[in-house]
Design an enzyme around this catalytic site. Structure first.
Site, PDB file in Angstrom:
ATOM      1  N   GLY A  78       0.571  -1.150  -0.231  1.00 37.92           N
ATOM      2  CA  GLY A  78      -0.463   0.130  -0.240  1.00 37.92           C
ATOM      3  C   GLY A  78       0.997   0.724  -0.150  1.00 37.92           C
ATOM      4  N   GLY A 126       0.363  -5.440   0.931  1.00 36.65           N
ATOM      5  CA  GLY A 126      -0.528  -5.590   0.111  1.00 36.65           C
ATOM      6  C   GLY A 126      -0.355  -5.951  -1.754  1.00 36.65           C
ATOM      7  N   GLU A 149       5.301  -5.963   7.677  1.00 30.38           N
ATOM      8  CA  GLU A 149       5.027  -5.047   8.203  1.00 30.38           C
ATOM      9  C   GLU A 149       5.503  -4.292   9.710  1.00 30.38           C
ATOM     10  OE1 GLU A 149       1.925  -6.409   5.359  1.00 30.38           O
ATOM     11  OE2 GLU A 149       3.478  -7.531   6.711  1.00 30.38           O
ATOM     12  N   ASP A 157      -1.294  -7.677   7.145  1.00 27.52           N
ATOM     13  CA  ASP A 157      -2.882  -7.285   6.770  1.00 27.52           C
ATOM     14  C   ASP A 157      -2.958  -8.074   5.713  1.00 27.52           C
ATOM     15  OD1 ASP A 157      -2.032  -5.691   5.905  1.00 27.52           O
ATOM     16  OD2 ASP A 157      -3.000  -3.789   5.705  1.00 27.52           O
TER      17      ASP A 157
END
Length: 365
Positions: A78, A126, A149, A157
Protein backbone atom coordinates in the site's frame (compact mmCIF):
# COMPACT_ATOMS: atom_id res chain seq x y z
CA UNK A 1 -10.45 -9.25 -29.58
CA UNK A 2 -9.10 -6.59 -27.24
CA UNK A 3 -11.13 -3.81 -25.68
CA UNK A 4 -9.82 -1.15 -23.31
CA UNK A 5 -11.78 -0.51 -20.10
CA UNK A 6 -15.29 -0.72 -21.52
CA UNK A 7 -15.79 -4.33 -20.40
CA UNK A 8 -15.34 -3.32 -16.77
CA UNK A 9 -18.07 -0.71 -16.78
CA UNK A 10 -15.49 1.97 -17.42
CA UNK A 11 -14.65 2.44 -13.71
CA UNK A 12 -12.54 5.56 -13.20
CA UNK A 13 -11.46 5.45 -16.82
CA UNK A 14 -9.31 8.57 -16.59
CA UNK A 15 -7.15 6.94 -13.91
CA UNK A 16 -4.15 5.33 -15.60
CA UNK A 17 -2.77 3.74 -12.40
CA UNK A 18 -4.76 0.59 -13.18
CA UNK A 19 -5.11 -0.49 -16.81
CA UNK A 20 -7.97 -2.81 -17.70
CA UNK A 21 -8.69 -4.69 -20.88
CA UNK A 22 -10.16 -7.96 -22.08
CA UNK A 23 -8.15 -10.05 -24.52
CA UNK A 24 -9.82 -13.18 -25.80
CA UNK A 25 -11.62 -14.49 -22.74
CA UNK A 26 -9.17 -13.03 -20.22
CA UNK A 27 -9.75 -9.88 -18.23
CA UNK A 28 -6.35 -8.28 -17.65
CA UNK A 29 -5.55 -6.00 -14.69
CA UNK A 30 -2.23 -4.15 -14.94
CA UNK A 31 -1.05 -2.20 -11.90
CA UNK A 32 0.54 0.82 -13.52
CA UNK A 33 2.67 2.78 -11.06
CA UNK A 34 6.07 1.30 -11.94
CA UNK A 35 8.05 4.20 -10.46
CA UNK A 36 6.33 3.50 -7.11
CA UNK A 37 6.70 -0.28 -7.50
CA UNK A 38 2.98 -0.36 -8.33
CA UNK A 39 2.03 0.51 -4.74
CA UNK A 40 -1.72 0.54 -4.20
CA UNK A 41 -3.75 3.68 -3.65
CA UNK A 42 -7.39 3.81 -2.62
CA UNK A 43 -8.60 4.67 -6.16
CA UNK A 44 -6.63 1.69 -7.51
CA UNK A 45 -8.31 -0.67 -5.06
CA UNK A 46 -11.76 0.63 -6.00
CA UNK A 47 -11.00 0.34 -9.70
CA UNK A 48 -9.81 -3.26 -9.42
CA UNK A 49 -12.77 -4.22 -7.28
CA UNK A 50 -15.28 -2.71 -9.70
CA UNK A 51 -13.63 -4.46 -12.65
CA UNK A 52 -13.67 -7.83 -10.90
CA UNK A 53 -17.33 -7.40 -9.99
CA UNK A 54 -18.21 -6.64 -13.60
CA UNK A 55 -16.11 -9.46 -15.05
CA UNK A 56 -17.60 -11.98 -12.62
CA UNK A 57 -20.97 -11.40 -14.32
CA UNK A 58 -19.65 -11.12 -17.88
CA UNK A 59 -19.99 -14.40 -19.82
CA UNK A 60 -17.35 -13.21 -22.29
CA UNK A 61 -14.72 -13.16 -19.51
CA UNK A 62 -13.60 -16.66 -18.52
CA UNK A 63 -10.61 -15.83 -16.34
CA UNK A 64 -8.70 -12.88 -14.87
CA UNK A 65 -4.99 -12.07 -14.97
CA UNK A 66 -3.27 -9.52 -12.69
CA UNK A 67 0.25 -8.25 -13.35
CA UNK A 68 2.48 -5.29 -12.62
CA UNK A 69 3.88 -2.75 -15.06
CA UNK A 70 7.66 -2.43 -15.34
CA UNK A 71 10.39 -4.90 -14.51
CA UNK A 72 10.65 -4.54 -10.74
CA UNK A 73 7.60 -6.27 -9.39
CA UNK A 74 3.88 -6.86 -9.16
CA UNK A 75 3.27 -4.58 -6.17
CA UNK A 76 5.29 -3.39 -3.18
CA UNK A 77 2.21 -2.88 -0.99
CA UNK A 78 0.00 0.00 0.00
CA UNK A 79 0.92 3.67 -0.17
CA UNK A 80 2.53 3.88 3.25
CA UNK A 81 3.46 7.54 2.90
CA UNK A 82 -0.27 8.28 2.78
CA UNK A 83 -0.79 6.08 5.84
CA UNK A 84 1.99 7.96 7.64
CA UNK A 85 0.40 11.31 6.87
CA UNK A 86 -3.02 10.04 7.95
CA UNK A 87 -1.70 8.60 11.22
CA UNK A 88 0.21 11.78 11.97
CA UNK A 89 -2.84 13.95 11.30
CA UNK A 90 -5.16 11.70 13.31
CA UNK A 91 -7.60 11.31 10.42
CA UNK A 92 -9.40 8.19 9.13
CA UNK A 93 -8.52 7.94 5.44
CA UNK A 94 -6.45 4.82 6.09
CA UNK A 95 -9.37 3.04 7.73
CA UNK A 96 -11.50 3.77 4.66
CA UNK A 97 -8.71 2.44 2.42
CA UNK A 98 -8.24 -0.73 4.47
CA UNK A 99 -11.99 -1.43 4.51
CA UNK A 100 -12.11 -1.43 0.71
CA UNK A 101 -8.75 -3.19 0.33
CA UNK A 102 -9.75 -6.05 2.62
CA UNK A 103 -13.09 -6.38 0.82
CA UNK A 104 -11.10 -6.71 -2.40
CA UNK A 105 -8.90 -9.40 -0.83
CA UNK A 106 -12.02 -11.35 0.15
CA UNK A 107 -13.49 -10.96 -3.35
CA UNK A 108 -10.30 -12.35 -4.90
CA UNK A 109 -10.29 -15.34 -2.55
CA UNK A 110 -13.85 -16.35 -3.47
CA UNK A 111 -13.71 -15.25 -7.11
CA UNK A 112 -15.91 -17.52 -9.25
CA UNK A 113 -13.50 -17.64 -12.19
CA UNK A 114 -9.79 -18.51 -12.39
CA UNK A 115 -7.77 -15.62 -11.00
CA UNK A 116 -4.20 -15.76 -12.29
CA UNK A 117 -1.59 -13.69 -10.44
CA UNK A 118 1.85 -13.08 -11.95
CA UNK A 119 3.91 -12.70 -8.75
CA UNK A 120 7.06 -11.63 -10.57
CA UNK A 121 9.62 -9.45 -8.79
CA UNK A 122 8.67 -7.66 -5.58
CA UNK A 123 5.38 -8.81 -4.05
CA UNK A 124 4.96 -7.39 -0.57
CA UNK A 125 2.17 -6.40 1.80
CA UNK A 126 -0.80 -5.28 -0.26
CA UNK A 127 0.82 -6.96 -3.28
CA UNK A 128 0.40 -10.27 -1.49
CA UNK A 129 -3.22 -9.32 -0.86
CA UNK A 130 -4.05 -8.92 -4.55
CA UNK A 131 -2.20 -12.06 -5.59
CA UNK A 132 -1.82 -14.79 -2.97
CA UNK A 133 -5.57 -15.11 -2.39
CA UNK A 134 -6.02 -15.99 -6.07
CA UNK A 135 -6.64 -19.47 -7.43
CA UNK A 136 -3.58 -19.61 -9.75
CA UNK A 137 -0.47 -17.96 -8.27
CA UNK A 138 2.68 -17.90 -10.37
CA UNK A 139 6.17 -17.02 -9.12
CA UNK A 140 9.44 -16.61 -11.02
CA UNK A 141 13.13 -16.67 -10.20
CA UNK A 142 12.85 -12.90 -9.60
CA UNK A 143 10.03 -13.17 -7.03
CA UNK A 144 10.59 -11.69 -3.59
CA UNK A 145 7.50 -12.29 -1.49
CA UNK A 146 7.15 -10.79 1.97
CA UNK A 147 4.92 -9.40 4.68
CA UNK A 148 7.41 -6.87 6.14
CA UNK A 149 5.02 -4.88 8.35
CA UNK A 150 6.77 -5.34 11.72
CA UNK A 151 9.65 -3.26 10.35
CA UNK A 152 7.40 -0.20 10.14
CA UNK A 153 5.63 -0.71 13.46
CA UNK A 154 2.62 -2.36 11.83
CA UNK A 155 1.08 -5.85 11.76
CA UNK A 156 0.62 -8.14 8.71
CA UNK A 157 -2.78 -7.49 7.14
CA UNK A 158 -4.60 -8.03 3.76
CA UNK A 159 -5.28 -11.57 4.95
CA UNK A 160 -1.57 -12.12 5.52
CA UNK A 161 -2.02 -13.58 9.00
CA UNK A 162 -4.51 -16.06 7.49
CA UNK A 163 -2.18 -17.11 4.68
CA UNK A 164 0.83 -17.39 6.97
CA UNK A 165 -1.13 -19.31 9.60
CA UNK A 166 -1.71 -22.02 6.97
CA UNK A 167 2.00 -22.42 6.15
CA UNK A 168 3.63 -25.70 7.24
CA UNK A 169 4.85 -25.85 10.83
CA UNK A 170 5.97 -22.47 12.11
CA UNK A 171 7.20 -21.08 8.79
CA UNK A 172 4.40 -18.52 8.79
CA UNK A 173 5.30 -17.27 12.27
CA UNK A 174 8.91 -16.93 11.15
CA UNK A 175 7.91 -14.89 8.10
CA UNK A 176 5.43 -12.74 10.01
CA UNK A 177 7.87 -11.73 12.75
CA UNK A 178 11.02 -11.27 10.68
CA UNK A 179 9.41 -9.88 7.51
CA UNK A 180 11.87 -11.98 5.50
CA UNK A 181 11.46 -11.86 1.71
CA UNK A 182 11.41 -15.32 0.15
CA UNK A 183 11.97 -16.62 -3.36
CA UNK A 184 9.95 -18.91 -5.58
CA UNK A 185 10.66 -22.31 -4.00
CA UNK A 186 10.00 -21.04 -0.49
CA UNK A 187 6.81 -19.26 -1.58
CA UNK A 188 5.62 -22.59 -2.99
CA UNK A 189 6.61 -24.40 0.21
CA UNK A 190 4.73 -21.88 2.36
CA UNK A 191 1.58 -22.08 0.26
CA UNK A 192 1.82 -18.51 -1.00
CA UNK A 193 2.14 -19.63 -4.64
CA UNK A 194 1.22 -22.60 -6.80
CA UNK A 195 3.48 -22.65 -9.87
CA UNK A 196 6.93 -21.56 -11.03
CA UNK A 197 7.39 -20.10 -14.51
CA UNK A 198 10.71 -18.59 -15.68
CA UNK A 199 10.36 -14.81 -15.98
CA UNK A 200 11.46 -14.85 -19.63
CA UNK A 201 8.42 -16.96 -20.49
CA UNK A 202 5.80 -14.72 -18.89
CA UNK A 203 5.07 -12.70 -22.06
CA UNK A 204 4.50 -15.93 -23.99
CA UNK A 205 2.30 -17.30 -21.20
CA UNK A 206 0.27 -14.08 -21.07
CA UNK A 207 -0.28 -14.16 -24.83
CA UNK A 208 -1.36 -17.82 -24.68
CA UNK A 209 -3.91 -17.05 -21.96
CA UNK A 210 -5.76 -14.79 -24.38
CA UNK A 211 -6.78 -17.84 -26.37
CA UNK A 212 -7.18 -20.68 -23.89
CA UNK A 213 -8.05 -21.49 -20.26
CA UNK A 214 -5.21 -21.30 -17.76
CA UNK A 215 -5.47 -25.01 -16.88
CA UNK A 216 -4.73 -25.87 -20.52
CA UNK A 217 -1.97 -23.32 -21.01
CA UNK A 218 0.02 -23.39 -17.78
CA UNK A 219 1.47 -26.92 -17.98
CA UNK A 220 3.45 -25.87 -21.06
CA UNK A 221 5.28 -23.18 -19.08
CA UNK A 222 5.52 -24.47 -15.51
CA UNK A 223 8.97 -25.61 -14.42
CA UNK A 224 10.97 -26.54 -11.32
CA UNK A 225 12.21 -23.52 -9.35
CA UNK A 226 15.75 -23.03 -8.09
CA UNK A 227 16.22 -24.53 -4.59
CA UNK A 228 14.94 -22.56 -1.62
CA UNK A 229 16.30 -22.17 1.91
CA UNK A 230 13.44 -22.82 4.31
CA UNK A 231 13.00 -26.59 3.92
CA UNK A 232 16.44 -27.19 5.39
CA UNK A 233 15.74 -24.79 8.27
CA UNK A 234 12.43 -26.35 9.30
CA UNK A 235 13.80 -28.17 12.39
CA UNK A 236 14.99 -25.05 14.20
CA UNK A 237 12.27 -22.80 12.82
CA UNK A 238 9.51 -25.14 13.99
CA UNK A 239 11.12 -25.52 17.42
CA UNK A 240 11.93 -21.88 18.06
CA UNK A 241 8.79 -20.24 16.69
CA UNK A 242 6.45 -22.62 18.53
CA UNK A 243 7.25 -20.72 21.74
CA UNK A 244 4.44 -18.82 23.44
CA UNK A 245 6.14 -15.42 23.58
CA UNK A 246 8.40 -13.34 21.35
CA UNK A 247 10.95 -13.22 24.16
CA UNK A 248 11.11 -17.00 24.31
CA UNK A 249 11.32 -17.26 20.51
CA UNK A 250 14.36 -14.97 20.56
CA UNK A 251 15.90 -16.93 23.44
CA UNK A 252 15.47 -20.21 21.58
CA UNK A 253 16.92 -18.75 18.38
CA UNK A 254 20.00 -17.49 20.17
CA UNK A 255 20.48 -20.89 21.79
CA UNK A 256 20.46 -22.85 18.54
CA UNK A 257 24.08 -22.33 17.58
CA UNK A 258 22.95 -21.80 13.97
CA UNK A 259 24.17 -18.64 12.21
CA UNK A 260 20.82 -18.30 10.39
CA UNK A 261 18.92 -18.61 13.69
CA UNK A 262 21.11 -15.96 15.31
CA UNK A 263 20.53 -13.69 12.31
CA UNK A 264 16.76 -14.22 12.65
CA UNK A 265 16.93 -13.24 16.33
CA UNK A 266 18.84 -10.07 15.48
CA UNK A 267 16.31 -9.27 12.76
CA UNK A 268 13.42 -9.64 15.19
CA UNK A 269 15.09 -7.48 17.82
CA UNK A 270 15.37 -4.62 15.30
CA UNK A 271 11.58 -4.58 14.73
CA UNK A 272 8.91 -2.75 16.71
CA UNK A 273 8.50 -4.62 20.02
CA UNK A 274 4.81 -3.78 20.16
CA UNK A 275 4.20 -4.83 16.55
CA UNK A 276 6.03 -8.11 17.19
CA UNK A 277 3.87 -9.04 20.16
CA UNK A 278 0.65 -8.04 18.41
CA UNK A 279 1.72 -9.98 15.31
CA UNK A 280 2.35 -13.16 17.29
CA UNK A 281 -1.05 -12.80 18.97
CA UNK A 282 -2.73 -12.13 15.62
CA UNK A 283 -1.12 -15.19 14.05
CA UNK A 284 -2.17 -17.49 16.88
CA UNK A 285 -5.74 -16.16 16.82
CA UNK A 286 -5.96 -16.31 13.01
CA UNK A 287 -5.23 -20.02 13.10
CA UNK A 288 -8.40 -20.57 15.13
CA UNK A 289 -10.79 -18.25 13.32
CA UNK A 290 -11.59 -20.68 10.51
CA UNK A 291 -12.17 -18.38 7.52
CA UNK A 292 -10.36 -15.62 5.71
CA UNK A 293 -13.30 -13.27 6.26
CA UNK A 294 -13.10 -13.60 10.04
CA UNK A 295 -9.35 -13.03 9.91
CA UNK A 296 -9.79 -9.92 7.74
CA UNK A 297 -12.27 -8.57 10.29
CA UNK A 298 -9.67 -9.13 13.00
CA UNK A 299 -6.95 -7.52 10.90
CA UNK A 300 -9.16 -4.50 10.26
CA UNK A 301 -9.64 -4.09 14.00
CA UNK A 302 -5.89 -4.41 14.60
CA UNK A 303 -5.02 -1.99 11.79
CA UNK A 304 -7.49 0.66 12.90
CA UNK A 305 -6.46 0.42 16.54
CA UNK A 306 -2.83 0.58 15.47
CA UNK A 307 -3.29 3.72 13.41
CA UNK A 308 -2.67 5.85 16.48
CA UNK A 309 0.44 3.93 17.48
CA UNK A 310 3.61 6.05 17.71
CA UNK A 311 5.56 3.12 16.25
CA UNK A 312 3.65 3.27 12.95
CA UNK A 313 4.55 6.90 12.32
CA UNK A 314 8.11 6.36 13.53
CA UNK A 315 8.63 3.16 11.54
CA UNK A 316 7.51 4.72 8.26
CA UNK A 317 9.62 7.79 8.99
CA UNK A 318 12.74 5.73 9.58
CA UNK A 319 12.30 3.27 6.71
CA UNK A 320 10.64 5.34 3.98
CA UNK A 321 10.68 9.08 4.61
CA UNK A 322 14.01 9.93 6.27
CA UNK A 323 15.49 6.51 5.47
CA UNK A 324 17.90 6.65 8.40
CA UNK A 325 16.92 3.04 9.30
CA UNK A 326 17.11 3.99 12.97
CA UNK A 327 13.59 3.86 14.37
CA UNK A 328 13.05 4.85 17.99
CA UNK A 329 10.39 2.41 19.15
CA UNK A 330 8.05 3.19 22.04
CA UNK A 331 8.31 1.21 24.21
CA UNK A 332 11.83 0.27 23.09
CA UNK A 333 12.02 -3.30 24.43
CA UNK A 334 9.88 -6.42 24.37
CA UNK A 335 9.84 -6.59 28.17
CA UNK A 336 8.12 -3.21 28.34
CA UNK A 337 5.21 -4.19 26.10
CA UNK A 338 2.38 -5.31 28.38
CA UNK A 339 -0.50 -7.65 27.80
CA UNK A 340 -2.82 -4.67 27.96
CA UNK A 341 -0.81 -2.97 25.19
CA UNK A 342 -1.38 -6.00 22.99
CA UNK A 343 -5.07 -6.38 23.82
CA UNK A 344 -5.68 -2.74 22.88
CA UNK A 345 -5.12 -3.70 19.23
CA UNK A 346 -7.87 -6.32 19.37
CA UNK A 347 -10.44 -4.12 21.10
CA UNK A 348 -13.83 -3.85 19.33
CA UNK A 349 -14.25 -0.79 17.16
CA UNK A 350 -18.01 -0.49 17.68
CA UNK A 351 -20.62 -2.19 15.53
CA UNK A 352 -20.84 0.66 13.03
CA UNK A 353 -17.08 0.62 12.39
CA UNK A 354 -16.33 -3.10 12.25
CA UNK A 355 -15.61 -4.81 8.94
CA UNK A 356 -18.49 -7.12 8.01
CA UNK A 357 -17.90 -9.58 5.18
CA UNK A 358 -20.07 -12.41 3.84
CA UNK A 359 -18.65 -15.70 5.04
CA UNK A 360 -17.26 -17.79 2.18
CA UNK A 361 -15.55 -21.16 2.10
CA UNK A 362 -12.08 -20.11 1.02
CA UNK A 363 -9.97 -22.36 3.23
CA UNK A 364 -6.78 -23.69 1.64
CA UNK A 365 -6.27 -25.98 4.61
Amino acid sequence: MKSEDDTAGNPGSNDSTVLLHVEGGTGVVTLNRPRALNSLTHPMVLRIDEALAAWAEDPAVHQVLIRGAGERGLCAGGDIRAIHDDAKAGTTASADFWRDEYRLNARIARYPKPYVALMDGIVMGGGVGVSAHGSVRIVTERSRVAMPETGIGFVPDVGGTWLLSLAPGELGTYLALTGTAIGAADALLCGLADHFVPAARLPELTAALAGAPVHEVLPRYAATPPPGELAGRRPWIDHCYAADTVEEIVERLLGQGEPAAKEAAETILAKSPTALKVTLAAMRRAAGLGTLERVLAQEFRVSCNGLGSPDLVEGIRAQVIDKDRRPRWSPPTLAEVTGADVEHYFAPLGEDRELHLPQGDVSRG
